[in-house]
Write a protein that holds these residues in place. Structure first.
Motif, PDB file in Angstrom:
ATOM      1  N   HIS A  78     -37.352  -7.790 -14.740  1.00  0.00           N
ATOM      2  CA  HIS A  78     -37.620  -8.552 -15.553  1.00  0.00           C
ATOM      3  C   HIS A  78     -39.052  -9.080 -16.454  1.00  0.00           C
ATOM      4  CE1 HIS A  78     -35.325  -9.865 -11.966  1.00  0.00           C
ATOM      5  NE2 HIS A  78     -34.634 -10.901 -13.255  1.00  0.00           N
ATOM      6  N   ASP A  79     -39.188 -10.077 -17.346  1.00  0.00           N
ATOM      7  CA  ASP A  79     -40.192  -9.844 -18.779  1.00  0.00           C
ATOM      8  C   ASP A  79     -40.544 -11.157 -19.085  1.00  0.00           C
ATOM      9  OD1 ASP A  79     -42.369  -9.176 -20.033  1.00  0.00           O
ATOM     10  OD2 ASP A  79     -41.143  -7.980 -20.961  1.00  0.00           O
ATOM     11  N   SER A  88     -46.148  -9.652 -22.554  1.00  0.00           N
ATOM     12  CA  SER A  88     -44.884  -9.079 -22.427  1.00  0.00           C
ATOM     13  C   SER A  88     -44.312  -7.802 -22.385  1.00  0.00           C
ATOM     14  CB  SER A  88     -43.764 -10.223 -23.689  1.00  0.00           C
ATOM     15  OG  SER A  88     -43.048  -9.094 -23.311  1.00  0.00           O
ATOM     16  N   LEU A  89     -43.177  -6.951 -22.046  1.00  0.00           N
ATOM     17  CA  LEU A  89     -43.466  -5.601 -22.376  1.00  0.00           C
ATOM     18  C   LEU A  89     -42.663  -5.802 -23.779  1.00  0.00           C
ATOM     19  CD1 LEU A  89     -43.363  -2.410 -22.269  1.00  0.00           C
ATOM     20  CD2 LEU A  89     -41.307  -2.652 -20.814  1.00  0.00           C
ATOM     21  N   LEU A  91     -38.708  -6.209 -24.238  1.00  0.00           N
ATOM     22  CA  LEU A  91     -37.421  -5.912 -24.151  1.00  0.00           C
ATOM     23  C   LEU A  91     -36.377  -5.728 -25.454  1.00  0.00           C
ATOM     24  CD1 LEU A  91     -36.896  -6.950 -20.023  1.00  0.00           C
ATOM     25  CD2 LEU A  91     -37.633  -5.070 -21.094  1.00  0.00           C
ATOM     26  N   TRP A 112     -40.666  -6.916 -11.704  1.00  0.00           N
ATOM     27  CA  TRP A 112     -41.572  -7.301 -13.357  1.00  0.00           C
ATOM     28  C   TRP A 112     -42.407  -5.716 -14.221  1.00  0.00           C
ATOM     29  CZ3 TRP A 112     -42.050 -12.076 -15.952  1.00  0.00           C
ATOM     30  CH2 TRP A 112     -41.845 -12.909 -15.122  1.00  0.00           C
ATOM     31  N   GLY A 114     -44.140  -6.371 -16.592  1.00  0.00           N
ATOM     32  CA  GLY A 114     -44.806  -6.440 -18.440  1.00  0.00           C
ATOM     33  C   GLY A 114     -45.816  -5.657 -18.701  1.00  0.00           C
ATOM     34  N   SER A 117     -47.845  -3.713 -16.097  1.00  0.00           N
ATOM     35  CA  SER A 117     -47.403  -3.197 -14.574  1.00  0.00           C
ATOM     36  C   SER A 117     -47.146  -1.661 -15.257  1.00  0.00           C
ATOM     37  CB  SER A 117     -45.927  -3.337 -14.632  1.00  0.00           C
ATOM     38  OG  SER A 117     -44.400  -2.368 -15.920  1.00  0.00           O
TER      39      SER A 117
END
Length: 153
Positions: A78-79, A88-89, A91, A112, A114, A117
């Motif tokens: 999840h993000d 945010s990463l 995706l 998570w 993100g 992490s």
């Protein structure tokens, strides 16, 4: 000129006291670390006690390699939707990632990935046998060092 300053100000919204964790800190605190190929992403609405404000993205992955823990062969991460300054990463379907998952106590169903992490993208079009990215080499070396340190009782 003022318009440019206003447009770029959200980019500074993502911050953390003390800055982001180091790769070693992220790896040490992660319950699972793995390489995966992202096969789909959808927007979800959380209901019940785990409800968040705003949209959440749920990415479905296919496991490539386990580096730590016991992640599912296929599963979900999840993000937040990718945006300037939101941690945010990002995706991207079709990309490979190193995901670092720490079990959340506040929202246990969410995994998570993100920015804070420690997770990071490896990119698209990776072929078996090609040389590894320097970030992935660093992850492997740190994990090897962390697991070879003897624990004292």
């Amino acid at each position: 000129m003022i318009a440019i300053a206003v447009m770029t100000s959200p980019a500074f919204a993502c911050s953390r006291v003390g800055g982001p964790p180091t790769v070693a800190e992220s790896l040490a605190s992660a319950d699972e670390v793995f390489i995966a190929h992202l096969v789909s992403v959808k927007e979800i609405v959380m209901k019940g006690p785990e409800r968040e404000e705003g949209p959440i993205l749920e990415g479905q992955y296919r496991l490539i390699e386990v580096l730590k823990g016991k992640p599912a062969r296929s599963g979900k991460v999840h993000d937040l939707p990718f945006g300037p300054g939101n941690c945010s990463l990002g995706l991207m379907v079709g990309w490979d990632y190193v995901f670092m998952i720490k079990r959340a106590t506040e929202f246990p169903r969410l995994r998570w990935v993100g920015m804070f992490s420690g997770s990071f993208p490896l990119g698209p079009y990776r072929e078996a046998g090609q040389s590894e990215e320097s970030e992935l080499v660093e992850v492997r070396n740190i994990l090897k060092a962390q697991t070879s340190v003897k624990q004292t009782p």
